[in-house]
Scaffold this motif. Structure first.
Motif, PDB file in Angstrom:
ATOM      1  N   ILE A 122      23.693  11.961 -19.069  1.00 31.82           N
ATOM      2  CA  ILE A 122      22.296  10.957 -18.715  1.00 31.82           C
ATOM      3  C   ILE A 122      22.771  10.885 -17.225  1.00 31.82           C
ATOM      4  CG2 ILE A 122      21.295   9.434 -19.093  1.00 31.82           C
ATOM      5  CD1 ILE A 122      21.416   9.315 -21.863  1.00 31.82           C
ATOM      6  N   HIS A 123      22.298  11.577 -16.148  1.00 34.46           N
ATOM      7  CA  HIS A 123      22.709  11.180 -15.360  1.00 34.46           C
ATOM      8  C   HIS A 123      21.882  10.105 -14.503  1.00 34.46           C
ATOM      9  CE1 HIS A 123      24.686  14.847 -15.351  1.00 34.46           C
ATOM     10  NE2 HIS A 123      25.486  14.428 -14.871  1.00 34.46           N
ATOM     11  N   SER A 124      21.507   8.819 -13.578  1.00 32.44           N
ATOM     12  CA  SER A 124      21.139   8.577 -12.370  1.00 32.44           C
ATOM     13  C   SER A 124      20.385   9.170 -11.867  1.00 32.44           C
ATOM     14  CB  SER A 124      21.845   7.217 -11.961  1.00 32.44           C
ATOM     15  OG  SER A 124      22.239   6.070 -13.062  1.00 32.44           O
ATOM     16  N   THR A 125      19.145   8.978 -11.918  1.00 26.57           N
ATOM     17  CA  THR A 125      18.490  10.550 -10.524  1.00 26.57           C
ATOM     18  C   THR A 125      18.194   9.933  -9.955  1.00 26.57           C
ATOM     19  OG1 THR A 125      16.944  10.834 -12.147  1.00 26.57           O
ATOM     20  CG2 THR A 125      18.618  12.394 -11.878  1.00 26.57           C
ATOM     21  N   TYR A 126      17.107  10.288  -8.582  1.00 26.50           N
ATOM     22  CA  TYR A 126      16.398   9.111  -7.532  1.00 26.50           C
ATOM     23  C   TYR A 126      15.124   9.820  -6.701  1.00 26.50           C
ATOM     24  CZ  TYR A 126      20.895   6.409  -7.500  1.00 26.50           C
ATOM     25  OH  TYR A 126      21.714   5.482  -8.860  1.00 26.50           O
ATOM     26  N   ALA A 127      14.842   9.235  -6.158  1.00 21.44           N
ATOM     27  CA  ALA A 127      13.508   9.454  -5.108  1.00 21.44           C
ATOM     28  C   ALA A 127      13.769  10.765  -3.786  1.00 21.44           C
ATOM     29  CB  ALA A 127      12.189   9.205  -5.837  1.00 21.44           C
ATOM     30  N   HIS A 128      14.822   9.921  -3.759  1.00 21.84           N
ATOM     31  CA  HIS A 128      15.878  10.286  -2.307  1.00 21.84           C
ATOM     32  C   HIS A 128      16.499   9.709  -2.051  1.00 21.84           C
ATOM     33  CE1 HIS A 128      14.638  11.642   2.007  1.00 21.84           C
ATOM     34  NE2 HIS A 128      15.487  10.267   2.181  1.00 21.84           N
ATOM     35  N   ILE A 129      17.917  11.128  -1.438  1.00 13.33           N
ATOM     36  CA  ILE A 129      19.658  10.766  -1.426  1.00 13.33           C
ATOM     37  C   ILE A 129      19.330  10.893   0.095  1.00 13.33           C
ATOM     38  CG2 ILE A 129      21.432  11.755  -2.201  1.00 13.33           C
ATOM     39  CD1 ILE A 129      19.880  11.935  -4.436  1.00 13.33           C
ATOM     40  N   ASN A 170      10.336   2.807  -7.148  1.00 11.09           N
ATOM     41  CA  ASN A 170       9.792   3.274  -8.337  1.00 11.09           C
ATOM     42  C   ASN A 170      11.210   4.307  -8.750  1.00 11.09           C
ATOM     43  OD1 ASN A 170       7.834   1.778  -8.361  1.00 11.09           O
ATOM     44  ND2 ASN A 170       6.433   3.185  -8.686  1.00 11.09           N
ATOM     45  N   GLY A 171      11.084   5.422  -7.625  1.00 12.04           N
ATOM     46  CA  GLY A 171      12.302   6.150  -7.603  1.00 12.04           C
ATOM     47  C   GLY A 171      13.339   5.992  -7.705  1.00 12.04           C
ATOM     48  N   GLY A 172      13.465   4.960  -6.708  1.00 15.57           N
ATOM     49  CA  GLY A 172      15.019   4.580  -6.031  1.00 15.57           C
ATOM     50  C   GLY A 172      15.364   5.575  -5.570  1.00 15.57           C
ATOM     51  N   ILE A 173      16.559   4.706  -3.913  1.00 11.24           N
ATOM     52  CA  ILE A 173      17.093   5.457  -3.112  1.00 11.24           C
ATOM     53  C   ILE A 173      18.786   5.622  -3.562  1.00 11.24           C
ATOM     54  CG2 ILE A 173      16.783   6.053  -0.438  1.00 11.24           C
ATOM     55  CD1 ILE A 173      14.142   5.429  -0.251  1.00 11.24           C
ATOM     56  N   LEU A 174      19.278   6.649  -2.685  1.00  5.58           N
ATOM     57  CA  LEU A 174      20.864   6.406  -3.156  1.00  5.58           C
ATOM     58  C   LEU A 174      21.197   6.994  -1.636  1.00  5.58           C
ATOM     59  CD1 LEU A 174      23.560   6.104  -4.521  1.00  5.58           C
ATOM     60  CD2 LEU A 174      22.891   8.995  -4.922  1.00  5.58           C
ATOM     61  N   HIS A 215      23.904  16.704  -6.378  1.00  6.20           N
ATOM     62  CA  HIS A 215      22.673  16.926  -6.732  1.00  6.20           C
ATOM     63  C   HIS A 215      22.259  17.089  -8.345  1.00  6.20           C
ATOM     64  CE1 HIS A 215      20.338  21.040  -7.557  1.00  6.20           C
ATOM     65  NE2 HIS A 215      19.675  20.275  -6.833  1.00  6.20           N
ATOM     66  N   ARG A 216      23.210  16.835  -8.907  1.00  3.29           N
ATOM     67  CA  ARG A 216      22.773  16.045 -10.338  1.00  3.29           C
ATOM     68  C   ARG A 216      21.417  14.694 -10.235  1.00  3.29           C
ATOM     69  NH1 ARG A 216      28.540  17.154 -11.322  1.00  3.29           N
ATOM     70  NH2 ARG A 216      28.152  20.295 -12.119  1.00  3.29           N
ATOM     71  N   ARG A 217      22.188  14.111  -9.056  1.00  3.92           N
ATOM     72  CA  ARG A 217      21.160  12.702  -9.209  1.00  3.92           C
ATOM     73  C   ARG A 217      20.086  13.088  -8.288  1.00  3.92           C
ATOM     74  NH1 ARG A 217      26.785  12.807 -10.644  1.00  3.92           N
ATOM     75  NH2 ARG A 217      26.655  11.296 -12.219  1.00  3.92           N
ATOM     76  N   GLY A 218      19.929  13.862  -7.881  1.00  2.00           N
ATOM     77  CA  GLY A 218      18.670  14.063  -6.827  1.00  2.00           C
ATOM     78  C   GLY A 218      17.741  16.185  -7.246  1.00  2.00           C
ATOM     79  N   PRO A 219      17.839  16.106  -8.427  1.00  2.00           N
ATOM     80  CA  PRO A 219      17.740  17.593  -7.876  1.00  2.00           C
ATOM     81  C   PRO A 219      15.286  17.711  -8.267  1.00  2.00           C
ATOM     82  CG  PRO A 219      17.528  16.453 -10.596  1.00  2.00           C
ATOM     83  CD  PRO A 219      18.081  15.288  -9.767  1.00  2.00           C
TER      84      PRO A 219
END
Length: 707
Positions: A489-496, A238-242, A513-517
């Motif tokens: 609006i940045h794309s954000t992820y649950a894990h990077i 659901n949160g996505g991984i980058l 860091h903006r993609r995974g605060p």
């Protein structure tokens, strides 16, 4: 050692089991195909103009079925070389088969245990000292659905039954010696204990995995992603991984690993593509020194803010209101500008600044004009003097416009407070037609400082356009407006996951860091391979990112890639300048010493091309030629095209590996980078079999004391 007949019987036995698994898998595929057919049958209509309300449930069910069916078919149809790759025989005579996918019988009895499941842990963690009740561990190698070989490890010799057959002596060495192709192989069948510990670590906070060249950091990181998706499916799907790597070449190299492990819910980006969610584009072009260093320094955040706050218009403005001239001075305007910019992003702050100007003029007009007139603000803002001034004083800005201001070295010195050298370098290397990887981080920073350009209050929402591929509804457009009003609006992820993290600049750390605060993180790197001139600055940026959050560190100590002959040369070289470097232990040897050659500079390109052709005949896999960027084009022109040959600079070679490597003019590689020896160290540690270095005209200084 087992006899030939024993080996054949064991192969036949394992083949019979694999055949059962394959048959069950085919049955599962048939079920998935039936699910596809059922999804299509859920709803179909020839209506083209409207949909009844009662049809919406059927539409939802159809789409849900189609999605689930597609996911299952993708999983079953994936490239699964060696669907079953392991077997465990336990002290209690239980046995488990380990594979890439979990497979069950129709009665839900496990035929194969997914490698990520907790029940599979002994396959990777059991040792003779801690056998975890495993008597025999077997690695099964296959080509397509055919078992080709088996290798056994005995972990509890005293517990071997009299009828148990033991085959072979080393699956890991076999895996290490196979030829390299154009993409990275997974290591799921040969994961070692220290690697498995890092793979299965808890997801919370920051997991930092360090290790020298060849220790498997990248594949450990990717297998960790597959493990997290399997173990915490809902959270990370659901949160996505980058996954972020150093270059597009590297991302192409690793892209097959996660799909081969059964995972496709992951986004892979090179660091130059991270900003494309906000900017709409990325870059693969790398700056040379010193531009790369200057653009990456933390101090650039203040430079960019000063550029945004700077206004080319620095004068007072007089507005005629109800026949009276009302004036606001340059100093007053500067205070209003500064105050508004401390509270809002630039493009949103203009509206606040205009309100402040109107209020100031209203106060100035006390006793001269009707300050209670409800249309006073409109009268001021509609005046020609005000309109012509405000668009010059506070124009709406895009990130590229602001960064391009540094092309004027005077502005860089006077406004940005850069040194003359910095201002000159940036003025020559910032090109809006050819943004670089380092520029992307600066543009992303500016996107935050500026914020999006607000839509005009009287803008008509577009409902239909012949050039559009889909309808944009009024609801969609209003939703976009609300989102834009809140900021970038940045794309954000649950894990990077960040690979080759030692090369990230402070500005790139801010961008990522903006993609995974609120994300959990896996960070892979080796300080001894850093290209950054001052390693303390990126380290500070990383510490700031981690803050007080939970942190765990794993260090990989075994070099599985480099043969001992190559490893010893590279280790001796890097210890001269990096005495504290973490040098892993090589576990294999080829008997082939590195070739340290000298070629005439006049015919160097032809000499390198000839040596590369010889190596292509000598190895089954790939050959890499690593040289300073200025030599790449000439070397490519002199070499015959071959899909197994890759010519690249040391920075692009990071994270890659080749069967054989030629390093051209090592002294020049060192001279062209402020990190010098560390960059050459990267090149020297890329081969899995053979290393050739070619100095020009005479033996290079880099060799001194090595032989």
């Amino acid at each position: 050692m087992a006899s030939k007949s024993s080996l054949e019987r064991e192969l036949q036995s394992e083949q019979a089991y694999v055949d059962v698994v394959v048959s069950q898998l085919r049955s599962a595929e048939s079920s998935a195909q039936s699910l596809v057919a059922e999804s299509r049958a859920r709803y179909s209509s020839h209506r083209e103009s409207w949909v009844r309300e009662e049809d919406l449930t059927a539409l939802f069910e159809r789409d849900a079925f189609a999605y689930l069916a597609a996911r299952r078919m993708a999983s079953l149809h994936g490239e699964h070389e060696g669907l079953v790759f392991g077997r465990l025989d336990f002290l209690d005579q239980d046995k488990r088969y380990i594979g890439r996918l979990g497979v069950r019988t129709d009665d839900y009895e496990p035929l194969v245990i997914d490698w990520r499941a907790q029940a599979a842990e002994p396959f990777y963690r059991a040792t003779p000292n801690q056998p975890m009740d495993v008597v025999r561990r077997r690695v099964i190698s296959s080509r397509d659905d055919k078992v080709t070989s088996i290798e056994d490890d005995v972990l509890m010799p005293q517990a071997i039954p009299s009828d148990m057959v033991v085959i072979g002596d080393g699956a890991l060495m076999h895996a290490l010696q196979r030829a390299r192709g154009g993409q990275m192989h997974d290591i799921v069948a040969t994961i070692q204990a220290e690697q498995d510990e890092a793979i299965r670590a808890p997801y919370q906070g920051f997991t930092i995995i360090s290790g020298g060249p060849g220790t498997g950091k990248t594949v450990v990181g990717l297998h960790r992603i597959a493990f997290l998706l399997y173990t915490y499916r809902r959270r990370f799907s659901n949160g996505g991984i980058l996954v972020i790597g150093p270059s597009s070449i590297f991302m192409e190299y690793i892209k097959a690993v996660l799909p081969s492990l059964g995972e496709d819910a992951v986004e892979l980006k090179s660091v130059g593509q991270v900003g494309d969610d906000v900017l709409g584009f990325g870059s693969t072009a790398r700056d040379l020194e010193p531009a790369w260093t200057y653009k990456g320094e933390q101090a650039m955040t203040q430079v960019l803010r000063r550029l945004v706050e700077h206004s080319a218009v620095n004068r007072s403005v007089t507005v005629m209101v109800q026949g009276e001239p009302l004036t606001i001075t340059a100093d007053q305007l500067a205070r209003i500008r500064h105050s508004c910019l401390t509270q809002q992003a630039y493009n949103q702050a203009r509206a606040s600044a205009e309100k402040r100007i109107v209020e100031h003029l209203r106060e100035q007009g006390e006793g001269l004009i009707d300050t209670e007139d409800p249309e006073l603000a409109e009268q001021i803002q509609d005046s020609w003097a005000y309109r012509s001034f405000i668009d010059q004083w506070w124009p709406m800005l895009e990130p590229g416009e602001v960064l391009a201001r540094l092309r004027d070295p005077r502005l860089g010195r006077d406004v940005g407070q850069l040194s003359p050298e910095q201002a000159d370098v940036l003025s020559r290397t910032i090109d809006p037609q050819h943004w670089t990887i380092a520029d992307i981080a600066l543009l992303d920073e500016l996107a935050v400082i500026l914020g999006p350009v607000p839509l005009a209050a009287d803008a008509e929402p577009e409902v239909w356009s012949n050039s559009m591929k889909e309808i944009v509804s009024i609801s969609d457009r209003l939703t976009d407006t609300r989102e834009l009003a809140t900021g970038v609006i940045h794309s954000t992820y649950a894990h990077i996951l960040v690979d080759e993290a030692q090369d990230l600049t402070p500005m790139q750390w801010r961008m990522i860091h903006r993609r995974g605060p609120n994300a959990s993180w896996t960070i892979l790197g080796d300080p001894a391979q850093s290209s950054w001139h001052d390693r303390s600055e990126p380290a500070r940026a990383l510490r700031h990112l981690i803050g007080s959050r939970q942190q765990r560190t794993f260090h990989l100590s075994t070099n599985y890639r480099s043969p001992k002959e190559v490893h010893d040369l590279a280790a001796k070289y890097i210890r001269r300048t990096e005495p504290d470097a973490s040098i892993p232990q090589a576990v294999r040897a080829t008997g082939i010493q590195p070739e340290l050659l000298v070629a005439p500079s006049a015919t160097a390109d032809q000499f390198v091309a000839a040596r590369a052709a010889d190596l292509l005949q000598s190895v089954e896999g790939t050959v890499g030629v690593i040289a300073d960027p200025s030599r790449i084009a000439a070397l490519a022109s002199a070499s015959a095209p071959d899909p197994r040959l890759q010519i690249l600079d040391p920075w692009s070679a990071k994270g890659l590996e080749f069967d054989a490597v030629i390093v051209v003019d090592p002294d020049q590689i060192v001279a062209e980078s402020p990190s010098g020896a560390r960059v050459l160290y990267v090149g020297l540690t890329r081969p899995t079999q053979r290393l050739v270095t070619i100095d020009l005209d005479h033996e290079g200084q880099w060799r001194q004391g090595l032989i």
